[in-house]
Design an enzyme around this catalytic site. Structure first.
Site, PDB file in Angstrom:
ATOM      1  N   GLU B  98       0.852  -1.192   0.000  1.00  0.00           N
ATOM      2  CA  GLU B  98       0.000   0.000   0.000  1.00  0.00           C
ATOM      3  C   GLU B  98       0.890   1.245   0.000  1.00  0.00           C
ATOM      4  OE1 GLU B  98      -2.606  -0.535   3.395  1.00  0.00           O
ATOM      5  OE2 GLU B  98      -0.957  -0.862   4.751  1.00  0.00           O
ATOM      6  N   GLU B 209     -16.958  -0.332  -3.088  1.00  0.00           N
ATOM      7  CA  GLU B 209     -17.024   0.636  -1.986  1.00  0.00           C
ATOM      8  C   GLU B 209     -17.153   2.043  -2.548  1.00  0.00           C
ATOM      9  OE1 GLU B 209     -13.313  -0.562  -0.172  1.00  0.00           O
ATOM     10  OE2 GLU B 209     -12.274   1.162  -0.990  1.00  0.00           O
ATOM     11  N   HIS B 247      -8.786   3.693   2.632  1.00  0.00           N
ATOM     12  CA  HIS B 247      -8.373   3.459   1.255  1.00  0.00           C
ATOM     13  C   HIS B 247      -8.234   4.800   0.551  1.00  0.00           C
ATOM     14  CE1 HIS B 247     -10.072  -0.884   0.963  1.00  0.00           C
ATOM     15  NE2 HIS B 247      -8.847  -0.863   1.441  1.00  0.00           N
TER      16      HIS B 247
END
Lengths: 378, 290
Positions: B98, B209, B247
């Site tokens: 990430e 999402e 996120h």
């Protein structure tokens, strides 16, 4: 990381984009000094990082010293959409003939920077896209490439502009793109880009959002990621290395992933109200979850806690130790329900149970929330 | 068959000598994944879990015949490693890390498309084919072999859906994490297409999402090209506007990227909307999936 308008305006100015004469003040006296230097009338713009600042009363025009003192007094005492006004940008008021829009953003679906220009400025570009799509042009730049001046000129061909304005506007686009690229921006936007009586163009607002993941490698002196977070709990979250979003309910949440955290909030929200969103990402350790518990307990009026973690990349048995240590050291009495599945789950359950945490072993988050609801209804 | 990965895929692990890389290599081997080696520049000649470690991807490909790679490389080095991997001829790349800068992700995506490489991530849990292998960090205990495909933007939610189905004895053909960043290396519709073409997949669940427009754009693909049943869950109903929910891609701006907007467009395209993850169990039973 979204920069304040005064910070972005400085960057725009250095790159050669015209911006109003300006200064930033933290007191009414400071604002008066700046106005004195610029000359009335002046704009007073609250430096808070929220959208729709003008409509919320965060932008005023002062034509006299008295007006400035009244407006500054009001602004410095106020909150705009929940954020306290600590700084006001004082700037000159321009003679505006026409308002345009110039923005550059990342098109996630196409994976490329996109430049968007509209001859309708001062309103959101989403609104113009609905009402006047013919007044918008857009242009994709190849990833990593520079923008050539001819590309900036040619993309404006379809818009209603004089040749002179087109040239002035294309120079702004070129410079804004340089800023977008060198600052690894997610958004660089000027709305409105004002056309002045002398046919020049001037940026009357400055928006620059830098990619958090790139902050450490760009050349910019003001990148204090943590210090600029206004909410103390959210700031503490960033300090310990998690994403914390403060909400107004009373059920605390720790999740090991963003999607799982959002889904947990959705399920909690069916019957109760989440106090926060907290997401650890892949960095769970004993210490981190201890600190997460500490952070959650800082919120007043918390009634219960839900821990929703998966052992994929995370050592959840280590995390459980931190939670239990916090519970024992601080004699936590509110009910805590944990759903922890994946690698080393059985070991994790035993550790949680030793601290009085209620363990749910089914996969569906609903089952765990049912359990928490029952415990709180007793 | 499965999509992307099977027992014949020859996988290398980049960043294999790191703390996470070495642990995850063990988990992948335990799941019978055909891992053939690893790469860490400067650590060539050593071994991890009895697998050979190479200094470069080129060496690894020459010595092991690798054709797929999974990344546990620190974010700052991912762009370089990605170019290296494509230049060495590898055609499937899973980027687990990430915090990859978005401007890097745009370059990676562009290079992958130019070279006809299929890549997933950044910020993905990877791919898992129950009973055959996995590239990435998905915890094996939640998955079971079967005929439902799952595509998820979130890692943890892909585990949740697999777990809910597995408890009801509904297995999965392949589970794919597409990544949670604003720019991902493969769009949702290209993964849907692979499931549509896969003989071992009977139906697909999309776990989406808030934020971005992946789901909106995929709706068009579903309407025109999908013959198999598709269900979708969109997380983030209670996510506040303009807040980044962990996120990097999950942010609601203006009216774009909302849960309601995504649901409406998908529903109109013939997708069944799941209000909550647990509804996946009923959906699977109704469609007699296993």
């Amino acid at each position: 990381m979204r920069l304040h308008e005064y910070e972005a305006a400085d960057i725009f100015y250095k790159e050669g984009i015209a911006v109003p004469r300006r200064g930033v003040a933290e007191t009414t006296e400071g604002a008066l000094d700046i106005a004195d230097r610029i000359g009335f009338p002046v704009m007073l713009k609250a430096q808070v990082l929220v959208g729709g600042r003008g409509l919320a009363g965060g932008i005023k025009t002062a034509t006299t010293i008295d007006e400035l003192e009244v407006f500054c007094g009001e602004l410095f005492d106020s909150e705009i959409k929940g954020l306290p006004v600590k700084k006001i940008m004082v700037c000159g008021k321009a003679e505006v003939i026409r308002e345009l829009y110039v923005g550059i953003t990342v098109d996630g679906f196409n994976g490329k920077p996109v430049i968007i220009v509209s001859t309708k400025g001062g309103v959101s570009i989403e609104e113009t896209a609905r009402t006047n799509p013919e007044k918008i042009v857009s242009f994709y730049v190849e990833p990593g490439a520079d923008l050539h001046p001819y590309q900036a000129r040619n993309m404006l061909k379809g818009l209603d502009m004089s040749k002179r304005l087109r040239l002035g506007c294309s120079v702004v686009i070129e410079r804004l793109y340089k800023i977008f690229k060198s600052h690894e921006a997610l958004i660089a936007e000027i709305n409105p880009l004002a056309v002045l009586s002398n046919s020049g163009v001037m940026a009357l607002d400055a928006v620059l959002e830098i990619d958090d993941s790139a902050v450490s490698r760009i050349q910019y002196s003001g990148t204090d990621l943590i210090g600029r977070i206004e909410n103390p709990l959210e700031r503490k979250g960033k300090e310990i290395g998690v994403t914390y979003v403060d909400l107004d309910g009373d059920i605390g949440l720790i999740s090991s992933g963003a999607g799982l955290g959002m889904a947990s909030m959705d399920i909690i929200g069916q019957r109760m109200r989440p106090a926060n969103f907290l997401e650890t990402g892949g960095g769970i350790t004993d210490k981190l979850l201890y600190k997460c518990m500490e952070l959650l307990m800082m919120k007043e009026g918390l009634r219960g806690i839900f821990i929703n973690i998966y052992g994929g990349i995370n050592p959840i048995h280590e995390g459980a130790k931190g939670v239990v240590r916090y519970i024992q050291e601080h004699n936590v009495k509110i009910p805590i329900v944990a759903k922890a599945l994946g690698n080393r789950q059985e070991e994790t359950w035993e550790i949680f149970k030793s601290g009085g945490v209620h363990v749910v072993t089914e996969a569906a988050t609903e089952k765990a929330i049912d359990r928490l609801f029952e415990l709180l209804s007793k | 068959m499965s999509i992307l990965l099977d027992e014949k895929t020859r996988v290398i692990v980049q960043g294999i000598t790191g703390k996470i890389g070495s642990v995850q290599t063990k988990w992948m081997l335990d799941y019978d994944t055909n891992v053939v080696g690893g790469v860490t520049p400067g650590k060539g000649g050593t071994k991890v879990e009895e697998l050979p470690v190479f200094d470069s991807v080129e060496d690894a490909v020459q010595e092991t015949g690798a054709n797929a790679s999974v990344f546990f490389v620190p974010a700052a080095f991912v762009l370089d490693a990605f170019y290296e991997t494509i230049d060495a001829g590898i055609k499937l790349i899973v980027v687990v890390p990430e915090h990859i800068p978005v401007h890097d992700a745009m370059k990676m995506r562009d290079y992958a498309i130019q070279n006809n490489v299929f890549a997933l991530g950044p910020t993905t849990p990877g791919i898992l084919v129950p009973g055959k292998g996995k590239m990435g960090i998905m915890p094996a205990s939640l998955f079971a072999p079967g005929r439902v495909g799952i595509i998820s933007r979130s890692g943890t939610l892909s585990y949740e859906f697999a777990g809910i189905l597995s408890e009801k004895n509904v297995g999965q053909s392949t589970v794919v994490g597409m990544g949670a960043d604003p720019v991902v290396l493969s769009n949702l519709s290209s993964i849907l297409q692979k499931f549509e073409e896969d003989d071992d997949t009977d139906a697909v669940i999309i776990v989406g999402e808030v934020g971005g427009e992946q789901e909106e754009r995929a709706a068009e693909f579903v309407e025109k090209h999908m013959t198999k049943p598709v269900a979708a869950y969109i997380a983030g109903k209670y996510s506040p506007k303009d807040k980044r929910m962990g996120h990097a891609g999950a942010i609601i701006r203006g009216s774009a990227g909302t849960v309601e907007g995504k649901r409406d467009i998908l529903r109109k395209a013939g997708v069944e909307i799941l209000n909550s993850p647990i509804d996946a169990a009923d959906w699977a039973v109704r469609h007699k999936l296993r």
